[in-house]
Design a protein around this motif. Structure first.
Motif, PDB file in Angstrom:
ATOM      1  N   THR A   1      -5.733   1.601   5.679  1.00  0.00           N
ATOM      2  CA  THR A   1      -5.360   0.574   6.598  1.00  0.00           C
ATOM      3  C   THR A   1      -6.199   0.454   7.609  1.00  0.00           C
ATOM      4  O   THR A   1      -7.053   1.192   7.986  1.00  0.00           O
ATOM      5  CB  THR A   1      -3.965   0.646   7.071  1.00  0.00           C
ATOM      6  OG1 THR A   1      -3.783   1.674   7.763  1.00  0.00           O
ATOM      7  CG2 THR A   1      -2.705   0.109   5.825  1.00  0.00           C
TER       8      THR A   1
ATOM      9  N   ARG B   1      -7.909  -4.841  -2.976  1.00  0.00           N
ATOM     10  CA  ARG B   1      -8.517  -5.640  -2.047  1.00  0.00           C
ATOM     11  C   ARG B   1      -9.935  -6.008  -2.795  1.00  0.00           C
ATOM     12  O   ARG B   1     -10.938  -5.566  -2.684  1.00  0.00           O
ATOM     13  CB  ARG B   1      -8.823  -4.669  -0.938  1.00  0.00           C
ATOM     14  CG  ARG B   1      -7.579  -4.076  -0.069  1.00  0.00           C
ATOM     15  CD  ARG B   1      -7.773  -3.196   1.035  1.00  0.00           C
ATOM     16  NE  ARG B   1      -8.885  -3.628   1.721  1.00  0.00           N
ATOM     17  CZ  ARG B   1      -9.417  -2.137   2.558  1.00  0.00           C
ATOM     18  NH1 ARG B   1      -8.598  -1.024   2.690  1.00  0.00           N
ATOM     19  NH2 ARG B   1     -10.665  -2.348   3.276  1.00  0.00           N
TER      20      ARG B   1
ATOM     21  N   LEU C   1       0.801  -1.172   0.053  1.00  0.00           N
ATOM     22  CA  LEU C   1       0.079  -0.076  -0.069  1.00  0.00           C
ATOM     23  C   LEU C   1       0.966   1.486  -0.110  1.00  0.00           C
ATOM     24  O   LEU C   1       0.641   2.263  -0.584  1.00  0.00           O
ATOM     25  CB  LEU C   1      -0.850  -0.060   1.105  1.00  0.00           C
ATOM     26  CG  LEU C   1      -1.898   1.178   1.253  1.00  0.00           C
ATOM     27  CD1 LEU C   1      -2.956   1.237   0.082  1.00  0.00           C
ATOM     28  CD2 LEU C   1      -2.732   1.013   2.680  1.00  0.00           C
ATOM     29  N   GLU C   2       1.743   1.118   0.824  1.00  0.00           N
ATOM     30  CA  GLU C   2       2.852   2.401   0.806  1.00  0.00           C
ATOM     31  C   GLU C   2       3.483   2.813  -0.529  1.00  0.00           C
ATOM     32  O   GLU C   2       3.447   3.998  -0.871  1.00  0.00           O
ATOM     33  CB  GLU C   2       3.797   2.204   2.006  1.00  0.00           C
ATOM     34  CG  GLU C   2       3.372   2.105   3.549  1.00  0.00           C
ATOM     35  CD  GLU C   2       2.907   0.713   3.726  1.00  0.00           C
ATOM     36  OE1 GLU C   2       2.999  -0.366   2.699  1.00  0.00           O
ATOM     37  OE2 GLU C   2       2.454   0.345   4.823  1.00  0.00           O
TER      38      GLU C   2
ATOM     39  N   VAL D   1      -2.178   6.522   3.610  1.00  0.00           N
ATOM     40  CA  VAL D   1      -1.966   5.076   3.964  1.00  0.00           C
ATOM     41  C   VAL D   1      -2.779   4.766   5.293  1.00  0.00           C
ATOM     42  O   VAL D   1      -3.208   3.575   5.349  1.00  0.00           O
ATOM     43  CB  VAL D   1      -0.280   4.937   4.116  1.00  0.00           C
ATOM     44  CG1 VAL D   1      -0.044   3.474   5.014  1.00  0.00           C
ATOM     45  CG2 VAL D   1       0.398   4.866   2.710  1.00  0.00           C
ATOM     46  N   ARG D   2      -2.594   5.470   6.422  1.00  0.00           N
ATOM     47  CA  ARG D   2      -3.304   5.364   7.393  1.00  0.00           C
ATOM     48  C   ARG D   2      -4.879   5.208   7.351  1.00  0.00           C
ATOM     49  O   ARG D   2      -5.574   4.481   7.824  1.00  0.00           O
ATOM     50  CB  ARG D   2      -3.053   6.313   8.523  1.00  0.00           C
ATOM     51  CG  ARG D   2      -1.676   6.084   9.094  1.00  0.00           C
ATOM     52  CD  ARG D   2      -1.274   7.178  10.279  1.00  0.00           C
ATOM     53  NE  ARG D   2       0.119   6.830  11.005  1.00  0.00           N
ATOM     54  CZ  ARG D   2       0.675   7.630  11.543  1.00  0.00           C
ATOM     55  NH1 ARG D   2       0.344   8.821  11.936  1.00  0.00           N
ATOM     56  NH2 ARG D   2       1.764   7.244  11.925  1.00  0.00           N
TER      57      ARG D   2
END
Length: 197
Positions: A197, A147, A90-91, A193-194
């Motif tokens: 996730t 996803r 993801l990063e 990113v946060r």
């Protein structure tokens, strides 16, 4: 005869692109509401009458720019989506998308004017809305490839939120000093990113 027609069509398409390039520069300088066809014609190095052979008014120029931006971004996203799998960190993905957004902002400043929209007219707001919807749809498709279990409605909402975050931070990035701009880019990546996730 057919060869001459093809050459004439190619010249016409090239001239339309030159007009749109000029319009983009004028929008970046004065904004779409203050843009005039005379300004665009002058920037393109042509008479207003010649411009009217391709675009009858500033609204048609706006439509041309929206089509150009949409086509460009669709090509970018098609290539980007082909690379996205659940194995992509993801990063890495977020980093690439933010970096591309910053590059695209510097190459196409009028795009961001259109993306932010305006209360100055229904046509401008509609163009902005079309761009928003297209980007949100592309982000949602990217998230679903990343996803696959993600519901389509949820992916669309997340895409809309991602776009909102980038739109909010981008003006700060582009007006900051180079050092502060780099810090803001890093913070935007971290925020996305946060969120994801």
């Amino acid at each position: 005869m057919a060869e001459r027609t093809v050459r004439r069509q190619a010249r016409g398409l090239k001239r339309m692109e030159e007009i749109l390039d000029a319009a983009e520069l004028v929008i970046a300088e004065v904004g779409y509401p203050d843009l005039t066809t005379n300004q665009v014609a002058a920037r393109a190095g042509m008479s207003p009458g010649s411009l009217y052979q391709f675009f009858h008014n500033k609204e048609e120029i706006l439509d041309g720019l929206v089509s150009r931006y949409t086509d460009d971004r669709q090509e970018f996203w098609a290539a980007r989506l082909a690379e996205v799998t659940p194995d992509v960190p993801l990063e890495v993905l977020v980093g690439q998308l933010v970096d591309e957004s910053v590059r695209f902002k510097s190459r196409s400043p009028a795009y961001w004017s259109l993306l932010y929209g305006s209360a100055t007219g229904d046509r401008f707001a509609a163009a902005s809305q079309r761009l928003h919807e297209d980007i949100s749809r592309q982000l949602a498709a990217m998230l679903r490839r990343l996803r696959p279990e993600l519901a389509e409605d949820r992916a669309r909402l997340m895409g809309t939120m991602m776009l909102s975050m980038v739109k909010t931070v981008m003006p700060m990035i582009t007006t900051a000093t180079p050092e502060h701009s780099a810090e803001l880019v890093d913070e935007l990546k971290l925020m996305l990113v946060r969120y994801l996730t």
